[in-house]
Design a protein around this motif. Structure first.
Motif: not given
Length: 310
Positions: A51-52, A10-12, A57-58, A103-105
Motif C-alpha cells: 500500500s505504501w 488523492a495525489d499522495c 499511498a496507504a 486504508y490502514h490508519p
C-alpha cells in the motif's frame, strides 16, 4: 453508515520513497503481534508495504485477488486455501473509505507525514528558484510564498516568473539585450500592470501542464534542468539537441510529461520519453530516472574527490 473519507490525499504518491517508517515499539506491542499467527503478521506487513507505493499511498484496491497476491497467497490466478485462515489477521485495522479503497490508519499516518515532507522539499526548491530569479534580474521582487500559500495555489513549480521591464536607459538596448534572457523567465507576460493579477505578488496565474503554451513549456523544461543542477547555459543546448535528434512536437510532449512527473533526473527522463515516442524504447518510469540521478551524483562526487587529491 456512511463510509469515511480517504485517509490520504488523492495525489499522495510515495513511489520514490523506498523506505516505509516502521514504529518498532508500536508494532511489537500491538494486538496484531499479540493475537495473530506469524503467518498473518507477515502477510499484514506485506500488505502495508504494497500500500505504501499505491496512489493514494496507504491504500489498496478492495479486490480479493489483488490482496491475496500481494500477501503471497495467490499464484497463477488461484487463491491458496490457507488464505481464508490468514486473511482476518492480515487485514486487521484496514477500513473501506468513500472511494472504495481500503486504508490502514497507521500506515496512512506515516504516509501523510512523508507526503508533507515531500511537498515541503518541493516548496523549498521553488523558494530557492524564486530567490535565484530575483538575484539574476535587477528590480525583480517576486515574493517567496509561505508553505500554506504555495499549497493553496496548487503547488506551482517551474512556471515562468515575472520579469520587470527596465524603463531607464536606452529602451532599444534593454529590449535587445534582454529578449533572450526573458525566454523561459516569463516570456509573453506583457505589461506587468495588466498581465499580472492582483494579490499574486508578481506571480503569473497558475496553469496546469495541459494549459501551458509551447513557450511556457520550453521555459518549464529549462527550469526543471536548472533545478536538477544543470548549468544555465547548458539547459537550452540540451533541449535543442533533443529537438535536433527528434522533433519539436515529441520534445514538447516529453517536457509536458516531465513537468507533471517531476523526475529526479529530468535529462534522462526527457531523453527516455523522446525515445519512447520515437519507438526506440519502452515508456520511462521514475525509478529509472532516480537510478540515473544516483549514478550522476556518484560520478560527480568521484570527480570532486579526484580533483581534491590532485
Amino acid at each position: 453508515m456512511t463510509a469515511p473519507e480517504p485517509l490520504t490525499p488523492a495525489d499522495c504518491d510515495l513511489k520514490d520513497f523506498a523506505f516505509m517508517p516502521l514504529d518498532v515499539s508500536r508494532l511489537r506491542d500491538s494486538e496484531l503481534a499479540s493475537n495473530e499467527t506469524p503467518e498473518a503478521c507477515w502477510a499484514a506487513v506485506l500488505l502495508w508495504s504494497a500500500s505504501w507505493h499505491q496512489v493514494p499511498a496507504a491504500s489498496m484496491p478492495n479486490d480479493e485477488m489483488w490482496i491475496a497476491t500481494q500477501a503471497r497467497y495467490a499464484i497463477r490466478g488461484k487463491i491458496d486455501k490457507a488464505w481464508k485462515d490468514v486473511r482476518p489477521g492480515a487485514l486487521r485495522g484496514w477500513i473501506e473509505c468513500s472511494d472504495g479503497r481500503l486504508y490502514h490508519p497507521v500506515v496512512a499516518e506515516k504516509a501523510r507525514d512523508a507526503w508533507k515532507a515531500k511537498l515541503e522539499q518541493r516548496w523549498r526548491t521553488e523558494c530557492g528558484r524564486i530567490k535565484k530569479h530575483n538575484d539574476r534580474h535587477e528590480g525583480a521582487n517576486v515574493p517567496k510564498p509561505t508553505f500554506e500559500e504555495w499549497m493553496s495555489l496548487g503547488c506551482p513549480q517551474g512556471h515562468p516568473l515575472f520579469v520587470p521591464r527596465d524603463t531607464g536607459g536606452n529602451p532599444e538596448d534593454k529590449t535587445g539585450d534582454n529578449a533572450s534572457k526573458r525566454q523561459g523567465e516569463g516570456q509573453g507576460q506583457g505589461d506587468p500592470t495588466t498581465s499580472v493579477p492582483d494579490g499574486t505578488g508578481g506571480m503569473p496565474p497558475v496553469k496546469s501542464p495541459d494549459q501551458m503554451t509551447k513557450d511556457e513549456l520550453w521555459a518549464a523544461g529549462k527550469s526543471l534542468l536548472a533545478q536538477a543542477g544543470t548549468p544555465e547555459k547548458q539547459c537550452g543546448s540540451i533541449v535543442g539537441k533533443l529537438v535536433a535528434d527528434y522533433t519539436p512536437e515529441i520534445v514538447i510532449e516529453a517536457v509536458r510529461a516531465a513537468v507533471i512527473e517531476r523526475p529526479a533526473d529530468p535529462i534522462a527522463y526527457l531523453k527516455a520519453c523522446c525515445q519512447h515516442a520515437a519507438g526506440q524504447r519502452k515508456a520511462p518510469n521514475k525509478q529509472e530516472a532516480l537510478e540515473a540521478n544516483n549514478r550522476a551524483v556518484a560520478d560527480r562526487l568521484a570527480a570532486e574527490l579526484a580533483g581534491a587529491e590532485q
